[in-house]
Design an enzyme around this catalytic site. Sequence first.
Site, PDB file in Angstrom:
ATOM      1  N   LYS A 116      16.313  -0.541   2.726  1.00 26.47           N
ATOM      2  CA  LYS A 116      16.103   0.892   2.499  1.00 26.47           C
ATOM      3  C   LYS A 116      15.391   1.577   3.659  1.00 26.47           C
ATOM      4  O   LYS A 116      15.668   2.734   3.974  1.00 26.47           O
ATOM      5  CB  LYS A 116      15.350   1.111   1.186  1.00 26.47           C
ATOM      6  N   GLU A 200       8.361   7.971  -0.147  1.00 27.35           N
ATOM      7  CA  GLU A 200       9.036   9.213   0.220  1.00 27.35           C
ATOM      8  C   GLU A 200       8.722  10.296  -0.802  1.00 27.35           C
ATOM      9  O   GLU A 200       8.247  10.018  -1.914  1.00 27.35           O
ATOM     10  CB  GLU A 200      10.543   9.005   0.315  1.00 27.35           C
ATOM     11  N   ASN A 235      14.129   4.200 -13.865  1.00 26.36           N
ATOM     12  CA  ASN A 235      15.006   4.108 -12.695  1.00 26.36           C
ATOM     13  C   ASN A 235      16.208   3.184 -12.915  1.00 26.36           C
ATOM     14  O   ASN A 235      16.907   2.839 -11.968  1.00 26.36           O
ATOM     15  CB  ASN A 235      14.215   3.641 -11.462  1.00 26.36           C
ATOM     16  N   GLU A 275      24.504   6.808  -2.255  1.00 24.62           N
ATOM     17  CA  GLU A 275      23.776   7.511  -3.309  1.00 24.62           C
ATOM     18  C   GLU A 275      22.984   8.676  -2.732  1.00 24.62           C
ATOM     19  O   GLU A 275      22.353   8.563  -1.680  1.00 24.62           O
ATOM     20  CB  GLU A 275      22.841   6.548  -4.044  1.00 24.62           C
ATOM     21  N   GLU A 288      20.290   5.968  -0.718  1.00 24.59           N
ATOM     22  CA  GLU A 288      20.554   4.620  -0.214  1.00 24.59           C
ATOM     23  C   GLU A 288      22.053   4.368  -0.266  1.00 24.59           C
ATOM     24  O   GLU A 288      22.805   5.132  -0.877  1.00 24.59           O
ATOM     25  CB  GLU A 288      19.821   3.569  -1.055  1.00 24.59           C
ATOM     26  N   ASN A 290      24.645   1.320  -1.409  1.00 23.40           N
ATOM     27  CA  ASN A 290      24.829   0.015  -2.027  1.00 23.40           C
ATOM     28  C   ASN A 290      26.093  -0.604  -1.460  1.00 23.40           C
ATOM     29  O   ASN A 290      27.195  -0.096  -1.683  1.00 23.40           O
ATOM     30  CB  ASN A 290      24.930   0.153  -3.550  1.00 23.40           C
ATOM     31  N   PHE A 348      11.806  -0.342 -25.609  1.00 19.15           N
ATOM     32  CA  PHE A 348      12.905  -0.889 -24.811  1.00 19.15           C
ATOM     33  C   PHE A 348      12.581  -2.261 -24.232  1.00 19.15           C
ATOM     34  O   PHE A 348      13.113  -2.644 -23.195  1.00 19.15           O
ATOM     35  CB  PHE A 348      13.295   0.072 -23.687  1.00 19.15           C
TER      36      PHE A 348
END
Length: 674
Positions: A116, A200, A235, A275, A288, A290, A348
């Site tokens: 990244k 960032e 995320n 992305e 990024e 992938n 979750f």
Amino acid sequence: MFDKILIANRGEIAVRVIKTCQRLGIETVAVYSEADAGSKAVDMADEAVFIGPPAPGESYLVIEKIIEAAQKTGAQAVHPGFGFLSENPNFPMALKEAGIEWIGPNPHAIEAMGDKITSKKFAAEAKVSTVPGHMGLIEDAEEAVKISAEIGYPVMIKASAGGGGKGMRIAYSDQEARDGFKSARNEARSSFGDERIFIEKFIERPRHIEIQVLGDRHGNVIHLNERECSVQRRNQKVLEEAPSPFLDKATREAMGAQAVALSKAVDYDSAGTVEFIVDKDKNFYFLEMNTRLQVEHPVTEMTHGIDLVEQMIRIAAGQKLELRQKDVKINGWAVEARLYAEDPYRGFLPSIGRLIRYSEPAEGKLGEGTLRIDSGVREGDEISLFYDPMIAKVVAHGKTRETAIDTLLEGLDRYHIEGLQPNTPFLAACLEEEDFREGDIHTGYIAEKFPEGFTGTEPTEFQTRAIAATAAFIHTVMTRRAARTSGRLTPLPRIYTDEWDVLMDKQRIAVDIDLPDAAIGGGTPAKLIMPELDGGPVKLESAWLPGEHVFDGLMDDEHFAVEFKNLTEGYRLRHRGYTTTAIVATHRSADLHAILPERDTSASAKQVTSPMPGLVVTLEAQAGDEVKAGAPLLVVEAMKMENVIRAEMDGVVKQIAVEAGQSVSADELLVEFE
């Protein structure tokens, strides 16, 4: 073209690749760990090779074992799927040395885009829009705080080698930056073996929109438009769709052009995804790339009529892309839901275990749309703590977004799973949210809509009527069946009745059902009267028979499906995000239920048990501490994700029953209060 391909992966993506290979007439080789022996992928493949213990670091991540398996079976090429070794540039280089083809992008592209920090710098040099941030190495938490303050809160703290939502934190203050850096680095180290972190600027209420690219080894690169993946939890993507309900033609073309430019800059030669995050004004910034097949690739396939796995195989075999950019058209709409073994009612947390019962809805035409199921499990399989807890990807396509959403909901309604708790109710609740249906979504959507977590949805008037009618219908059929001996009724009229009380949600709903024998199996409608609800007669028709766990019905000309399971007393029923327990009783039994004492739960309320198997990472409290509700007690790691176990009540800690570094099982005692 290849004659035999090895899939260096497991689960649903291994099954997905095998299906394409079977269609192309290519033999397949599966590799498997001890935990995956006898799995669906292993059974479907032409050959299977054992590669070691369940832990990925001893099996699926060991390059030498994969190459040995390929050489042993004579596989000419390897498809990595996603995750594991799919973005490790050392893997394709090792395959090349062994004379085995790699079905994926060249190592240079993986290396340039896979990291990244490097990819951000590379994108900036290629004049691709990027988010302001610090791309250098960060030594410790205090440096992270200083950098975060300079960028300006909120900031995103991310693992350089991260993915799948691991090693990512959002910080709004110095303390959150300090804590977030430590947690992100720990997760990065355990998940990727790389603890490098970058920071960032965090764009508030951003949309996550990505561009699918496809390049060959002859310099051709095209894009297949966008996917929107804004509905996320921690995320981790939950719902994905194509196209995006937000983009206009100009923005779509601009994003596509940048994605293609970036891909060409690294000589990209396979399927990949660029992305972006997009703000409310449609400004977009590179996030990024992938360098692999994405989990959510089916929505692109369904809206473009392209098999991306097939394209990857053909490209690796040296074939040119036959499709040109001018030929790329969007056909309809597709929405995907990720069905996970995670309990939405318990924060979750992973709900791993054996699929005691498992039935999928049929693929193909459903209502006005089309349903697709990408799964890697069958009834009797186990969802292991060693791997991602995905059960399946449920994908729907329709001419419009509304049709695709409705079809997906119908598909989820027809799922039946026992043995563990899936996130099905939560997925359905998200799909039915008004803002989602209007396309008003962002990456913080779930946190915004479910700030206190998920507890299920309140029933609509139709759901109450449908669930009560379903329970009465099922129970009437079951009692009649039990009352028959050699085709005749036994002399036990007390269990053969058409008048019931359905006890659900603290309601007592009288149901008078006229169910002719011809109605059982769908021959003719049953008639029901429920005075407490509307008083009028209700027509209910269903082909349901004992042994089935999805009740597919037509009530007053409205189709619906209810998932249910038998309990010791009553039934557990679910429709969309609403789940309830219903007891169907005679009037006398209902009278007795009304005077039963309630269970005393005060003792168990003082005990905190582990919601899933895992490893105790840290203890945040000790015996004698006075804590408030919501205070952290300890951290349990499961599936490489750290889960904070918090106090559910104010009180004094009597004992901590575990130690840091200790493995715990589900429901094991962790903390006890005085």
